[in-house]
Scaffold this active site. Structure first.
Site, PDB file in Angstrom:
ATOM      1  N   ARG A 195       0.836  -1.211   0.000  1.00  0.00           N
ATOM      2  CA  ARG A 195       0.000   0.000   0.000  1.00  0.00           C
ATOM      3  C   ARG A 195       0.863   1.250   0.000  1.00  0.00           C
ATOM      4  NH1 ARG A 195      -2.885   4.025   2.657  1.00  0.00           N
ATOM      5  NH2 ARG A 195      -5.070   4.194   1.989  1.00  0.00           N
ATOM      6  N   CYS A 196       1.930   1.247   0.789  1.00  0.00           N
ATOM      7  CA  CYS A 196       2.828   2.405   0.820  1.00  0.00           C
ATOM      8  C   CYS A 196       3.413   2.699  -0.560  1.00  0.00           C
ATOM      9  CB  CYS A 196       3.979   2.156   1.794  1.00  0.00           C
ATOM     10  SG  CYS A 196       3.533   2.189   3.541  1.00  0.00           S
ATOM     11  N   MET A 197       3.672   1.656  -1.344  1.00  0.00           N
ATOM     12  CA  MET A 197       4.356   1.820  -2.625  1.00  0.00           C
ATOM     13  C   MET A 197       3.416   2.153  -3.774  1.00  0.00           C
ATOM     14  SD  MET A 197       7.339  -1.092  -2.623  1.00  0.00           S
ATOM     15  CE  MET A 197       6.188  -2.486  -2.608  1.00  0.00           C
TER      16      MET A 197
END
Length: 411
Positions: A400-402
Site C-alpha cells: 500500500r505504501c508503494m
C-alpha cells in the site's frame, strides 16, 4: 458527474490505474552516517529492489491495472521551458539549507540535462563533487563533510504519502519531515501541467502550502461517504479538520463523515496504513497493539451540521463499533497481523504485514515474508497475491505504501 482521471471512492474497488515510482539511484546515495536524516534504517540493494518493484508492477498489470510512473509523468509535465524553469526554481527554493548559495552552478548542471534526466537527477540528489565550485562563501571553508548540495529522495518509491486520491480530488501533502518535504512538488506539477490531468478541473482538497502536516499513509477512503484518517506522528489534527471542512464545502464531494483515529507517535506506527487496512467490504487487517483494550482508543467522528452550518465532532473509544456504525455493517472482522501473537505480530508488523494493497474486494497484494499473516488472511477467505520485498521493505513500507491509486471502480 463524468469521471475524470482521478476517482477513488473506496479502499477496495477494483483498481484500474495506479501511480508508482521505480526505485532509482537515490537509493545508492544512502550512506550510513546520514540514514536517520533521510528516514531509512538500512540501505537497500538497488538492483534487487528494482527487480522486486518491477515484479510488483507486473503483478498489478496482470490484474488489469494501468501502471503509471511518477518519474515519467513528472518529466512529461515540464515540456514547456517556462514550466521547467519554474520547477527548477521551486526545487532549489526548498533546498537552500544544503545548496549553500550555489543555485547558479546547479542550474548550469541542470541545463545540460533532458527533462527525464533532470527529474531523475533531482530525485537522486546532487553530490558536491558534481559541482565542485571554488570556495566563495565562508561556510565552505568550514570542516563540512556533508556530501550533497541537493539531498536524495530515497522515500519516493512510497508514492502513497506525498499525495492522496480522495473521490475525484486529491490532497497534495505537506510532509512532516524535511527529508520528504520536496516530494509533493512532483504531483503538483503533474496535476497542473500534464496533458492527462491539467484540464480535468481536479479538486485540490489540500495543497502543499498548507501549514499543517498530512501524509497519504494516514488517509483511507472507506466508502464514498466515509474517510478514515490517522492522527499520527506525521498527520496533524489541524490538517484533518481543514481537509474535512474543504470536502464538506464542495458540492461535488460525496463524503459525509471523517473518522479521525489516534495512533501512537512512533516510527513503528508510522502511518495508519501500517497498522490498519481495509481488504473487503467487512474485513480489515489490524495490528493488535493499536487496539489497546477496546474502549480505550481516541476516535473522533467529524460531520457537517446542517443546522449550525459548521462541523460537529463526536468522540468514540471503540474502533469496531465506530466502523460498523459509519459503514452500516453489522459485523466488522478484524484480522490481526501475525495472528495477534506477541512475537509474530510485532515481527510481521515491522515488515509491513498490515500494509496490504487491495486490488478488488477480497484480493490483496502482500509481502511473502509475512507468512503467518498471509495464511490467516487465506483462512478468512481473502485471496493473497504475494510479492518478494526483502530489499524494498528496508525502507519500512509495504504494497500500500508503494502505490497511489488514481482510479478505482465504484463498489
Amino acid at each position: 458527474m463524468t469521471d475524470g482521471p482521478i476517482k477513488v471512492n473506496s479502499e477496495i474497488g477494483a483498481l484500474k490505474t495506479v501511480l508508482l515510482k521505480r526505485p532509482g539511484k537515490e537509493l545508492e546515495n544512502l550512506v550510513p552516517d546520514y540514514l536517520d536524516g533521510l528516514l531509512f534504517d538500512d540501505i537497500p540493494y538497488l538492483e534487487v529492489a528494482q527487480k522486486e518493484h518491477d515484479h510488483f508492477a507486473q503483478v498489478l498489470r496482470e490484474e488489469g491495472v494501468e501502471v503509471l510512473y511518477l518519474e515519467k509523468l513528472a518529466a512529461e509535465s515540464i515540456e514547456n521551458p517556462q514550466v521547467r524553469s519554474e520547477f527548477i526554481d521551486d526545487v532549489l527554493a526548498e533546498s537552500k539549507k544544503t545548496i549553500l548559495g550555489h543555485e547558479e552552478e546547479i542550474k548550469a548542471l541542470f541545463a545540460t540535462l533532458s527533462n527525464q534526466e533532470l527529474v531523475d537527477k533531482i530525485m537522486s540528489g546532487v553530490r558536491k563533487e558534481e559541482i565542485n565550485p571554488k570556495c566563495t562563501h565562508l561556510v565552505e571553508y568550514m570542516d563540512d563533510k556533508y556530501p550533497f548540495y541537493l539531498d536524495p529522495m530515497p522515500n519516493l518509491y512510497f508514492t502513497r504519502d506525498p499525495q492522496a486520491s480522495i473521490g475525484h480530488g486529491i490532497t497534495i501533502n505537506r510532509m512532516f519531515w524535511r527529508a520528504r518535504r520536496r516530494e509533493s512538488i512532483f504531483i503538483q506539477y503533474i496535476v497542473k501541467h500534464h496533458p492527462r490531468f491539467k484540464d480535468a478541473n481536479i479538486p485540490i482538497w489540500l495543497d502543499r502550502d498548507c501549514p499543517f502536516n498530512i501524509e497519504g499513509g494516514d488517509e483511507l477512503v472507506l466508502s464514498k461517504e466515509v474517510l478514515a484518517i490517522g492522527v499520527s506522528e506525521r498527520t496533524s489534527a489541524q490538517a484533518i479538520e481543514k481537509l474535512a471542512r474543504r470536502i464538506f464545502e464542495n458540492p461535488q464531494a460525496t463524503f459525509k463523515k471523517v473518522v479521525a483515529i489516534e495512533i501512537p507517535t512512533s516510527r513503528t506506527f508510522m502511518h495508519l496504513d501500517t497498522v490498519f487496512t481495509m481488504i473487503d467490504y467487512d474485513k480489515f487487517t489490524i495490528h493488535s497493539a493499536i487496539l489497546k483494550a477496546e474502549g480505550n482508543m481516541n476516535i473522533f467522528i467529524i460531520e457537517y451540521d446542517d443546522v449550525n452550518k459548521d462541523i460537529s465532532i463526536k468522540q468514540s473509544s471503540h474502533l469496531k463499533d465506530t466502523l460498523e456504525d459509519v459503514l452500516g455493517i453489522d459485523d466488522i472482522q478484524f484480522i490481526p497481523t501475525g495472528n495477534g501473537d506477541v512475537i509474530d505480530g510485532a515481527r510481521e508488523q515491522w515488515n509491513d504485514g498490515s500494509n496490504t494493497l487491495c486490488i478488488r474486494p477480497g484480493v490483496v497484494v502482500t509481502y511473502d515474508r509475512n507468512y503467518v499473516s498471509n495464511d490467516l488472511l487465506r483462512q478468512k477467505g481473502i485471496k493473497v497475491i504475494e510479492i518478494s520485498g526483502s530489499e524494498l521493505v528496508r525502507g519500512r513500507g509495504g504494497p500500500r505504501c508503494m502505490s497511489q491509486p488514481l482510479f478505482r471502480e465504484d463498489i
